[in-house]
Design a protein around this motif. Structure first.
Motif, PDB file in Angstrom:
ATOM      1  N   THR A  88     -27.509  -9.073 -21.911  1.00  0.00           N
ATOM      2  CA  THR A  88     -28.619  -7.994 -21.322  1.00  0.00           C
ATOM      3  C   THR A  88     -28.933  -7.815 -20.075  1.00  0.00           C
ATOM      4  O   THR A  88     -28.302  -8.935 -19.382  1.00  0.00           O
ATOM      5  CB  THR A  88     -29.373  -8.922 -22.324  1.00  0.00           C
TER       6      THR A  88
ATOM      7  N   ILE B  63     -26.217 -10.537 -32.489  1.00  0.00           N
ATOM      8  CA  ILE B  63     -26.352  -9.617 -31.995  1.00  0.00           C
ATOM      9  C   ILE B  63     -26.811  -8.512 -32.296  1.00  0.00           C
ATOM     10  O   ILE B  63     -26.564  -7.258 -31.890  1.00  0.00           O
ATOM     11  CB  ILE B  63     -24.660  -9.505 -31.250  1.00  0.00           C
TER      12      ILE B  63
ATOM     13  N   ILE C 101     -21.934 -10.152 -25.978  1.00  0.00           N
ATOM     14  CA  ILE C 101     -23.217  -9.179 -25.277  1.00  0.00           C
ATOM     15  C   ILE C 101     -24.103  -9.699 -24.429  1.00  0.00           C
ATOM     16  O   ILE C 101     -23.282 -11.092 -23.457  1.00  0.00           O
ATOM     17  CB  ILE C 101     -24.377  -8.396 -25.625  1.00  0.00           C
TER      18      ILE C 101
ATOM     19  N   TYR D  77     -18.677  -6.698 -31.668  1.00  0.00           N
ATOM     20  CA  TYR D  77     -18.133  -6.350 -30.130  1.00  0.00           C
ATOM     21  C   TYR D  77     -17.981  -5.529 -30.285  1.00  0.00           C
ATOM     22  O   TYR D  77     -18.622  -4.980 -29.026  1.00  0.00           O
ATOM     23  CB  TYR D  77     -16.455  -7.395 -29.802  1.00  0.00           C
TER      24      TYR D  77
ATOM     25  N   LEU E 122     -20.755  -3.049 -29.331  1.00  0.00           N
ATOM     26  CA  LEU E 122     -21.818  -2.806 -28.229  1.00  0.00           C
ATOM     27  C   LEU E 122     -21.461  -1.810 -27.276  1.00  0.00           C
ATOM     28  O   LEU E 122     -22.497  -1.932 -26.371  1.00  0.00           O
ATOM     29  CB  LEU E 122     -21.404  -4.349 -27.199  1.00  0.00           C
TER      30      LEU E 122
ATOM     31  N   ARG F 225     -28.209  -4.550 -24.194  1.00  0.00           N
ATOM     32  CA  ARG F 225     -26.868  -4.691 -24.457  1.00  0.00           C
ATOM     33  C   ARG F 225     -26.035  -3.802 -23.909  1.00  0.00           C
ATOM     34  O   ARG F 225     -25.967  -2.610 -24.271  1.00  0.00           O
ATOM     35  CB  ARG F 225     -26.576  -4.864 -25.847  1.00  0.00           C
TER      36      ARG F 225
ATOM     37  N   ARG G  39     -22.934   1.686 -36.987  1.00  0.00           N
ATOM     38  CA  ARG G  39     -22.761   1.539 -37.029  1.00  0.00           C
ATOM     39  C   ARG G  39     -21.343   1.070 -37.042  1.00  0.00           C
ATOM     40  O   ARG G  39     -20.162   0.544 -35.900  1.00  0.00           O
ATOM     41  CB  ARG G  39     -23.206  -0.534 -36.523  1.00  0.00           C
TER      42      ARG G  39
ATOM     43  N   ASN H 226     -22.059   1.540 -25.809  1.00  0.00           N
ATOM     44  CA  ASN H 226     -23.458   2.750 -25.741  1.00  0.00           C
ATOM     45  C   ASN H 226     -22.500   3.792 -25.948  1.00  0.00           C
ATOM     46  O   ASN H 226     -21.885   4.418 -25.105  1.00  0.00           O
ATOM     47  CB  ASN H 226     -24.313   2.106 -25.078  1.00  0.00           C
TER      48      ASN H 226
END
Length: 455
Positions: free
Chosen positions: A36, A147, A34, A246, A249, A75, A222, A251
């Motif tokens: 940030t 994460i 990730i 992974y 992550l 993230r 998720r 979005n």
């Protein structure tokens, strides 16, 4: 505890895959995938220290804008190169997915196979997550667990007073969701007790409701879809969920199109771009054409400027402004129910939906025109009077919603001052209402323009 032994394989798969990935990584560790928002700002600013010119400033501003568009998650994944349409974004081997196979092959497997009746696939995944999180540094899944969000903002996690200020349709679904999860937890406690030999601590202190809720939200928000599988040691419920370290992550954006599915030939879960993506832009996926109430219920966020966002109109609201003397009203409602025109009636960015206007036209039929109801459902114009009356009714309903929404926004604003501890939850709800207010105001303007031809 005899933890999952195949995690080194998982890491090696990641190392091999990430070497060929075209994403910006802010850590030398392959599993720390990730970035940030703060890391991107810090890393990019450092790299730009020697570039003080106009071009450097433009690049810096561009990166800050794109990296901050992740909906406040902090993230995401950013492309290091331009991506063309159809290009592979992510290819994740099946061995890297956390599935019920992962759970069954772990220390939990012997207990799952002995338990009767067989636990559900969802319970198996939730149990594994709680157990691994409890293991802390000893968990071989720690890099992934670290994460994951520490908490969630799905309505099931919101405080009751916050749920009470949700839109009515969402409030009802939120309460159903909370009751369903609580029942799921209560019915699973005997199974948790069966796992006591695996732990030194009391089982109730490990498998608490809060820990279980976190695990449930992790899977619900998720998980990716896999082809249905059947395991003799699990219940007959569909086993289609997998957690994808992974991959999750990425979005959500309602404006993005991607192709995501498990490829049987390659044995990988693959995501391909359905449109171009420029260099140094955040790469998004779309969870589906969901309105904001659905996104908040299932994923815990609201999407700004969501083209699928809408405001729902209930049956009670449909008849609120109709004359009580209409003797055919019950028959009209019955017709709408029989033909599927009583639900999913909405205001959207394009104004009142065709379904809503059609329902209102049928409800506004004059007595002598009642036998034309089939033509109404087919979209035919019955008379100018019917058209005008139905538009007037739509305008009244829209204006009522605008007043109601404004009142709720004021209430939420007051609650933000009085209940500081709930500020984040209230801001989320406030955002939902503000988006709905914009939709209603847009719909009101459209209705005004539609009424212009009528005297």
């Amino acid at each position: 505890m005899d933890h999952l032994g195949g995690y080194s394989q998982l890491l090696s798969c990641y190392v091999w895959k990430l070497k060929n990935c075209k994403f910006h990584m802010c850590s030398s560790e392959a599993v720390a995938t990730i970035w940030t928002i703060e890391q991107v700002h810090r890393n990019y600013n450092f790299s730009m220290q020697k570039g003080r010119g106009r071009t450097s400033r433009i690049r810096r501003r561009k990166l800050l804008r794109t990296s901050a568009s992740g909906g406040g998650t902090g993230r995401g994944l950013m492309s290091k190169t331009s991506l063309r349409e159809g290009q592979m974004i992510i290819s994740l081997p099946e061995s890297c997915l956390l599935t019920t196979d992962t759970v069954i092959q772990s220390y939990l497997g012997p207990y799952i196979t002995k338990w009767m009746p067989p636990p559900s696939p969802l319970l198996a995944l939730c149990t594994f997550l709680v157990s691994e999180k409890h293991a802390g540094d000893q968990s071989l899944w720690k890099p992934y667990l670290d994460i994951l969000p520490k908490s969630y903002t799905c309505p099931v996690c919101l405080e009751p007073e916050v749920v009470d200020v949700l839109p009515q349709p969402l409030k009802a679904k939120a309460k159903e969701q909370r009751a369903r999860v609580q029942e799921f937890f209560a019915s699973s406690r005997d199974f948790f007790s069966f796992l006591q030999p695996l732990f030194v601590e009391a089982i109730d202190s490990i498998f608490s409701y809060s820990a279980f809720l976190w695990a449930w939200c992790t899977v619900n928000t998720r998980a990716v879809y896999l082809r249905p599988r059947w395991r003799e040691c699990l219940s007959a419920e569909p086993d289609t969920c997998a957690l994808a370290p992974y991959l999750d992550l990425l979005n959500h954006s309602p404006h993005i199109q991607v192709k995501a599915a498990f490829n049987k030939e390659t044995g990988c879960y693959e995501i391909r771009a359905a449109s171009r993506c420029r260099k140094h832009e955040q790469v998004f996926i779309c969870y589906g054409p969901h309105d904001n109430q659905r996104l908040l219920l299932e994923y815990g966020f609201v999407s700004l400027h969501n083209p699928h966002a809408c405001v729902y109109v209930s049956t009670e609201m449909l008849v609120k402004y109709l004359p009580q003397t209409d003797k055919q009203m019950n028959k009209k409602i019955s017709i709408l129910k029989d033909h599927g025109f009583i639900e999913n009636l909405t205001f959207g960015w394009d104004g009142p939906s065709w379904r809503l206007l059609t329902a209102l036209k049928l409800l506004c039929l004059e007595t002598e025109k009642f036998m034309c109801w089939k033509r109404v459902l087919l979209g035919e114009v019955i008379s100018d009077t019917n058209e005008k009356t139905s538009l007037d009714l739509a305008q009244k309903i829209c204006n009522y919603f605008i007043e109601e929404t404004s009142a709720v926004l004021q209430k939420v604003s007051d609650m933000k001052k009085e209940k500081v501890s709930l500020i984040n939850q209230l801001i989320l709800v406030e955002t939902l209402w503000m988006e709905e207010l914009k939709i209603l105001q847009t719909s009101a303007e459209i209705l005004n323009s539609l009424q212009t031809p009528f005297p």
